[in-house]
Enzyme design. Structure first.
Site, short mmCIF file in Angstrom:
data_model
loop_
_atom_site.label_atom_id
_atom_site.label_comp_id
_atom_site.label_asym_id
_atom_site.label_seq_id
_atom_site.Cartn_x
_atom_site.Cartn_y
_atom_site.Cartn_z
N LYS A 38 24.01 29.41 -47.27
CA LYS A 38 25.45 29.44 -46.99
C LYS A 38 26.25 28.64 -48.01
O LYS A 38 27.37 29.03 -48.36
CB LYS A 38 25.74 28.94 -45.58
CG LYS A 38 25.52 27.46 -45.33
CD LYS A 38 25.89 27.09 -43.92
CE LYS A 38 25.66 25.62 -43.64
NZ LYS A 38 26.51 24.74 -44.45
N THR A 39 25.69 27.53 -48.51
CA THR A 39 26.43 26.75 -49.51
C THR A 39 26.62 27.56 -50.79
O THR A 39 27.68 27.52 -51.42
CB THR A 39 25.69 25.43 -49.82
OG1 THR A 39 25.52 24.69 -48.60
CG2 THR A 39 26.48 24.58 -50.81
N ASP A 224 33.51 25.21 -43.63
CA ASP A 224 32.05 25.18 -43.47
C ASP A 224 31.70 24.59 -42.10
O ASP A 224 32.49 23.86 -41.51
CB ASP A 224 31.45 24.32 -44.59
CG ASP A 224 29.94 24.43 -44.67
OD1 ASP A 224 29.38 25.38 -44.08
OD2 ASP A 224 29.33 23.56 -45.31
N GLU A 225 30.49 24.89 -41.62
CA GLU A 225 29.99 24.36 -40.33
C GLU A 225 31.03 24.54 -39.23
O GLU A 225 31.34 23.62 -38.47
CB GLU A 225 29.61 22.88 -40.48
CG GLU A 225 28.57 22.59 -41.54
CD GLU A 225 27.17 23.07 -41.17
OE1 GLU A 225 27.02 23.74 -40.13
OE2 GLU A 225 26.22 22.79 -41.93
N GLN A 255 23.32 26.47 -34.06
CA GLN A 255 23.14 25.13 -34.60
C GLN A 255 24.28 24.19 -34.19
O GLN A 255 24.52 23.17 -34.83
CB GLN A 255 23.05 25.19 -36.13
CG GLN A 255 21.85 25.98 -36.63
CD GLN A 255 21.72 25.94 -38.14
OE1 GLN A 255 21.42 24.90 -38.73
NE2 GLN A 255 21.95 27.07 -38.78
N ARG A 614 14.26 22.81 -39.91
CA ARG A 614 14.30 21.89 -41.06
C ARG A 614 13.01 21.99 -41.86
O ARG A 614 12.95 21.56 -43.01
CB ARG A 614 14.47 20.44 -40.61
CG ARG A 614 15.71 20.06 -39.81
CD ARG A 614 16.99 20.55 -40.42
NE ARG A 614 17.37 21.84 -39.86
CZ ARG A 614 18.26 22.66 -40.39
NH1 ARG A 614 18.86 22.32 -41.51
NH2 ARG A 614 18.54 23.82 -39.82
#
Length: 742
Positions: A38-39, A224-225, A255, A614
């Site tokens: 996504k980044t 973002d997020e 998330q 993770r």
């Protein structure tokens, strides 16, 4: 931008990523699964808008949630756009709002040099508010009061709005404290983190001419997020994007794990309802985890109801099975983890840096910290005492705050007797009370002490010794304020430390004095970044920067090799080749307080999902059969989430207790020395005497200050001459050697 360069930019993206990057007009919702890049999508989208579409970078705003994410995004955009990247408005929600308030905050009563109070400051203000109103902080815990105020602000309710909606006696108490809390902040020209959002919202909603300026300027807004936004953040984003409606949000409801920080999952779940014309792009390809890990995570999260369905897949190999292991208690759990870490280091070429031990609550770190210390395993604890919260660092920063604004009463009260100069708490309270009766600030009262009276002729009620000390600190601050207008931040800091003799104050303390001075020097290193700024400007830029730094943002990849100990909440956004999720028990994960709330249980499941995803190559999920709850050790059942993982991808080692027992020393730690037990189980000979000089291959030379029998071993306490300080070590495990006198 040429066609070939456009293709170069897009060629490394998969079809869904390209679709998100090339969407130009109108709202866009990007559902981004874990490890889906996504980044890269956000940064490439910004680069595409600038290089291909021709959007001026000054007309793009991108909001992130951590300084770490903002830094990574900035570095990528520097490579993609070169010098033009500097024109972007890119940063965390809080830093962007701080910048808006620095420019236009006067509309909502803020001067340009306002302070940002951190958590400790806020607690201090709440305590002061309770004291001012003669309320018992034991009956009304400051932390709970502050949490209620924070929640109100996240819902953009000021003190009066909150007071008008109270339903209970407790809420009435909160409302009264909230009013006084705000009064203190206003007097100090200070804001808390929630104010950065709420006051920006008030500014945009209450002053149309200001709002229209930002709405006209920003043609594109990226968030973002997005699943972690609260009501205030979403309202700010919608308001800035109101004119052009080019708002692109990136997130994953699976998330969303920060409801306790007032994050509102409904923001992302209802985005398409709020923006019916929004395009939906799903990023489902995971580039991080193996097929096995991803399959396990998919099955765990599938049971949740509050989510947007998406297909997760990966082209990575199948990978090792997920290991589910059981230990008897937390100590054996820690021993098992460290044994397995050492096995992986020897057989699979992993390093300590590749491994993270994750847990639900901070208290779980105790067993791992003690076991690491016992065997000399290097570790970094994420979530311990933060650098900027260490006492000596906070003292220096607070002095600089006062130099920047002496009317900041909370900061002034903190340092007025640091180092001790004869102004006791009683004297400070008397002076504060006297000032309040005359509608004076604490700083004005201190100036009155210097003059001997106020303009009305009254002298503050202080005895000669505290009065002299007060006059001394007032003169010092006055001098430093004047210096601050003509010297750089580093020179000012050096002058401050010299004037208050802070090094002597620290190193005279036997409790890690030198180490604490090193922390001050580390802070000076941060200040060096602002040395070339104009006097005054560099000072408040430095203060703003340190106020906005988050704990996980301080993780330094250049540190020595070490095992990472970290909570699951703090692990969000990170990745490791090997992950140990510990405490996989009912009552721990899921946490006991979620048992009666379906919404909280879903968040516990999302937290498990975040932890699992993770892991890149190996995933261990470990539980203890007995764990302490409320001071008592009792049996605990396995986490319900373990039952959701398919059997065919699980590996269960032989009983951990057969691997680690008190009678069997771990064989993998170099330098261990065997101590022969006597009939009662204790070593027959005391290995070291008090006063003996010893040497450790990691900690260096030291002196034994205690040696006591414990179970079947001896605990040796050594005062090392190095920064290691005082360590407690088990004689049979620690690589200690006597230093022979010449």
């Amino acid at each position: 931008m040429t066609t070939s360069s456009v293709q170069d930019l897009l060629s490394s993206l998969n079809p869904q990523q390209r679709e998100a990057v090339q969407h130009i007009e109108g709202p866009l919702l990007i559902l981004a699964g874990p490890g889906s890049g996504k980044t890269r999508v956000i940064t490439y989208r910004i680069a595409y808008l600038v290089r291909e579409v021709g959007v001026n970078p000054r007309r793009i705003m991108a909001m992130t949630f951590t300084n770490k994410a903002a830094k990574e995004m900035r570095e990528r955009l520097d490579r993609l756009l070169g010098p033009r990247a500097a024109e972007l408005s890119l940063g965390t929600f809080h830093s962007q709002c701080a910048a808006i308030l620095r420019r236009d905050g006067t509309h909502v009563g803020l001067e340009r040099n306002f302070h940002i109070y951190d958590d400790e400051d806020q607690i201090t203000v709440v305590k002061k508010s309770l004291l001012d109103m003669d309320m018992d902080s034991g009956k009304f815990p400051p932390r709970a009061i502050l949490s209620a105020i924070s929640r109100a602000k996240s819902l953009v309710q000021d003190a009066e709005q909150f007071a008008s909606s109270v339903d209970t006696y407790y809420e009435e108490i909160v409302a009264r404290v909230y009013r006084r809390y705000e009064s203190i902040l206003t007097s100090a020209q200070a804001v808390d983190f929630d104010d950065l959002l709420m006051k920006t919202h008030q500014l945009l909603m209450g002053f149309p001419e200001v709002a229209e300026r930002y709405q006209g300027r920003y043609l594109h807004l990226l968030v973002d997020e997005f699943q972690d936004t609260n009501v205030a953040q979403y309202a700010i984003a919608r308001h800035i994007a109101k004119q052009h409606r080019n708002i692109a949000v990136v997130g994953d409801p699976d998330q969303s794990i920060y409801s306790w920080r007032n994050a509102d999952l409904r923001n992302i779940l209802s985005f398409q309802h709020d923006h019916p014309e929004a395009q939906l792009v799903t990023l489902g390809e995971n580039y991080r985890s193996t097929k096995t890990i991803l399959e396990g995570a998919r099955n765990v999260i599938a049971a949740n109801q509050q989510r947007l369905e998406k297909e997760l897949f990966t082209e990575r190999h199948q990978g090792e099975k997920i290991v589910i292991a059981e230990a008897y208690n937390p100590e054996e759990e820690a021993l098992y983890v460290l044994q397995e870490v050492e096995r992986l280091r020897k057989t699979a070429d992993f390093t300590f840096n590749d491994v993270a031990v994750m847990y639900r609550v901070n208290s779980q770190s105790r067993a791992f910290e003690e076991t690491c210390l016992r065997f000399g395993v290097p570790y970094r604890l994420v979530g311990g005492v933060r650098f900027y919260q260490r006492r000596e660092v906070k003292d220096v920063i607070t002095y600089l705050r006062v130099i920047n604004n002496p009317y900041d009463e909370i900061s002034l009260a903190r340092i007025v007797n640091v180092p001790a100069r004869g102004i006791g708490q009683r004297s400070l309270e008397d002076l504060t009370f006297w000032a309040r009766q005359r509608n004076l600030s604490l700083w004005e009262a201190m100036q009155a002490v210097v003059k001997g009276r106020t303009e009305g002729g009254e002298a503050p009620p202080l005895a000669s010794r505290p009065a002299g000390a007060t006059a001394g600190i007032t003169g010092l601050i006055t001098d430093l304020i004047e210096q601050g207008q003509r010297v750089d931040i580093v020179t000012l800091l050096d002058n401050l430390l010299e004037r208050i003799k802070y090094k002597q104050h620290l190193v005279s303390d036997p409790d890690r004095g030198e180490e604490r001075w090193d922390n001050v020097m580390e802070l000076r290193g941060v200040a060096l970044q602002y040395k070339d700024w104009d006097p005054g400007e560099g000072l408040f830029a430095f203060l703003e920067n340190v106020a906005l730094v988050a704990d996980v943002d301080r993780m330094d990849e250049a540190e020595r090799e070490a095992l990472t100990l970290i909570t699951l909440h703090q692990a969000k956004g990170l990745e490791y080749p090997v992950v140990f999720m510990t405490g996989m028990e009912e009552g721990v994960l899921p946490h006991m307080r979620s048992m009666d709330d379906p919404g909280e249980m879903e968040e516990e499941r999302r937290l498990t999902y975040v932890g699992m995803t993770r892991a890149k190559d190996r995933l261990y999920m470990v539980r203890a059969f007995r764990r302490g709850f409320g001071g008592a050790s009792m049996p605990s059942g396995p986490s319900r989430f373990l039952a959701d993982i398919p059997e065919h991808i699980i590996s269960k080692p032989m009983g951990v207790r057969q691997v680690v027992t008190p009678a069997r020393q771990p064989s993998f730690w170099p330098g261990a020395r065997t101590v022969t037990p006597a009939a009662d189980g204790k070593p027959s000979v005391q290995p070291f005497k008090v006063g003996e000089k010893v040497k450790h291959n990691k900690f260096g030379e030291g002196v034994v200050i205690n040696c006591i029998a414990t179970n079947d071993d001896y605990e040796v306490t050594v005062a090392f001459r190095t920064d290691a300080g005082i360590k407690r070590l088990l004689a049979s495990f620690a690589p200690l050697e006597r230093v022979r006198e010449e």
